[in-house]
Design a protein around this motif. Sequence first.
Motif, short mmCIF file in Angstrom:
data_model
loop_
_atom_site.label_atom_id
_atom_site.label_comp_id
_atom_site.label_asym_id
_atom_site.label_seq_id
_atom_site.Cartn_x
_atom_site.Cartn_y
_atom_site.Cartn_z
N TRP A 149 0.84 -1.20 0.00
CA TRP A 149 0.00 0.00 0.00
C TRP A 149 0.87 1.25 0.00
O TRP A 149 1.88 1.31 0.69
CB TRP A 149 -0.89 0.03 1.24
CG TRP A 149 -1.92 -1.05 1.28
CD1 TRP A 149 -1.76 -2.34 1.72
CD2 TRP A 149 -3.29 -0.95 0.87
NE1 TRP A 149 -2.92 -3.04 1.62
CE2 TRP A 149 -3.89 -2.21 1.10
CE3 TRP A 149 -4.06 0.09 0.34
CZ2 TRP A 149 -5.22 -2.46 0.82
CZ3 TRP A 149 -5.40 -0.16 0.06
CH2 TRP A 149 -5.96 -1.42 0.29
N THR A 187 -5.58 8.70 2.72
CA THR A 187 -6.02 7.63 1.83
C THR A 187 -4.86 6.67 1.58
O THR A 187 -3.68 7.05 1.66
CB THR A 187 -6.53 8.17 0.48
OG1 THR A 187 -5.49 8.95 -0.13
CG2 THR A 187 -7.78 9.01 0.65
N LYS A 238 -3.64 3.46 -1.26
CA LYS A 238 -3.97 2.82 -2.53
C LYS A 238 -3.07 1.61 -2.76
O LYS A 238 -1.93 1.56 -2.30
CB LYS A 238 -3.85 3.80 -3.69
CG LYS A 238 -2.46 4.35 -3.94
CD LYS A 238 -2.46 5.33 -5.12
CE LYS A 238 -1.07 5.88 -5.39
NZ LYS A 238 -1.06 6.83 -6.52
N PHE A 286 -7.11 0.03 -6.08
CA PHE A 286 -8.11 0.17 -5.02
C PHE A 286 -7.65 1.22 -4.03
O PHE A 286 -6.46 1.35 -3.76
CB PHE A 286 -8.33 -1.17 -4.31
CG PHE A 286 -8.93 -2.23 -5.17
CD1 PHE A 286 -10.29 -2.42 -5.22
CD2 PHE A 286 -8.11 -3.05 -5.94
CE1 PHE A 286 -10.86 -3.41 -6.01
CE2 PHE A 286 -8.66 -4.05 -6.75
CZ PHE A 286 -10.05 -4.22 -6.78
N ARG A 287 -8.61 1.96 -3.47
CA ARG A 287 -8.31 2.98 -2.49
C ARG A 287 -9.16 2.77 -1.24
O ARG A 287 -10.31 2.33 -1.33
CB ARG A 287 -8.57 4.40 -3.04
CG ARG A 287 -7.62 4.80 -4.17
CD ARG A 287 -7.98 6.15 -4.76
NE ARG A 287 -7.07 6.52 -5.84
CZ ARG A 287 -5.98 7.26 -5.68
NH1 ARG A 287 -5.68 7.73 -4.48
NH2 ARG A 287 -5.21 7.54 -6.70
N VAL A 288 -8.59 3.10 -0.09
CA VAL A 288 -9.33 3.04 1.17
C VAL A 288 -9.05 4.31 1.97
O VAL A 288 -8.00 4.95 1.80
CB VAL A 288 -8.92 1.81 2.02
CG1 VAL A 288 -9.30 0.53 1.31
CG2 VAL A 288 -7.44 1.83 2.35
N VAL A 304 -5.16 1.37 8.80
CA VAL A 304 -6.61 1.16 8.88
C VAL A 304 -6.84 -0.34 9.06
O VAL A 304 -6.03 -1.17 8.64
CB VAL A 304 -7.35 1.69 7.63
CG1 VAL A 304 -7.01 0.87 6.38
CG2 VAL A 304 -8.86 1.71 7.85
N GLY A 327 -10.32 -3.32 9.69
CA GLY A 327 -11.71 -3.64 9.97
C GLY A 327 -11.82 -4.37 11.29
O GLY A 327 -10.88 -5.04 11.72
#
Length: 311
Positions: A122, A130, A132, A140-142, A203, A205
């Motif tokens: 990443w 952000t 990527k 993809f980006r988060v 980041v 989950g």
Amino acid sequence: MIHKLELRSENLQGSFSNEYKPVLTINSGDSLHLTTPDIQWGYSPSQGTERIEYNSGQNEEKRGHPVLGPVAVRGAKPGTVLEVRLNEIKPGWYGRNWAGGNKNWQNEKIGIVDEDRLQVDWELDSESMTGKCELGEKEFRVALQPFMGLLGVAPGQPGIHPTPPPRNCGGNIDCKELVTGSTLYLPVFTEGALFSIGDGHAVQGDGEISGTAIECPMDHVDVTLTVREDMKLSYPRAKTPSGWLTFGFHEDLNEATGIALHEMMDLIQELYKVSRTEATALASVAVDLRITQVVNGAKGVHAVLPYGAVR
């Protein structure tokens, strides 16, 4: 007073022990400024610069997470509480996470036990917050929500302890809600508390299902450590920008849930001066249960009481 804890091998450890000598001793109310390494014990300050490798100052046979410490706080002793205020957490420019390739229960349930281990690289932007990556031919980006995965004091039990499982003294909690502006309260079990910090996550989950978040170095972390003699805790507790948290850790998810709920009932009784049964009734309509992580041996559950949920 602000203390700069340099990123050097002699200031790192890959295990916990109440027998380790502190790398720094500070006063209650002092702050630490530090840079933390990536999960693979290295650090690169910017793109194109050499990545420096570090070792543990404790020379363990098997090292775990690279964490800075231990830091002793004057006045901390068994029975007190160490308040850890997270003033700033700024991620570095890169991070990694992995999936598959390991035989564990969650990979068996997902169906990726026989898959090759995937490494995802990443690129992180701490200004836009952000990240990527490229998977296949797609980008993809988060959105980033940086936090420190590991925040803890020394265990009360003697011996050398591995870093992965969280404990009643904190450690590898891996709670994504412990962001900038949060305060973590840790029960103290040894003289000086012997606080350690590391395992930066850009980041994650809830659950941390692959076993890793976006594991990253932190360019700058600012924490303030204060000894609280007016609090009595047996387990960590946190005050975040969105609400109060209580934690439970155990190999059995039901047991972890029970610990988190027991601690939440204590908190509600303290806040609202109600009976245990009344606290349970209020919790059933106002408190959320979340799975912190399921991958560190001792699973984690945190109970959340949002601000204003009970008025």
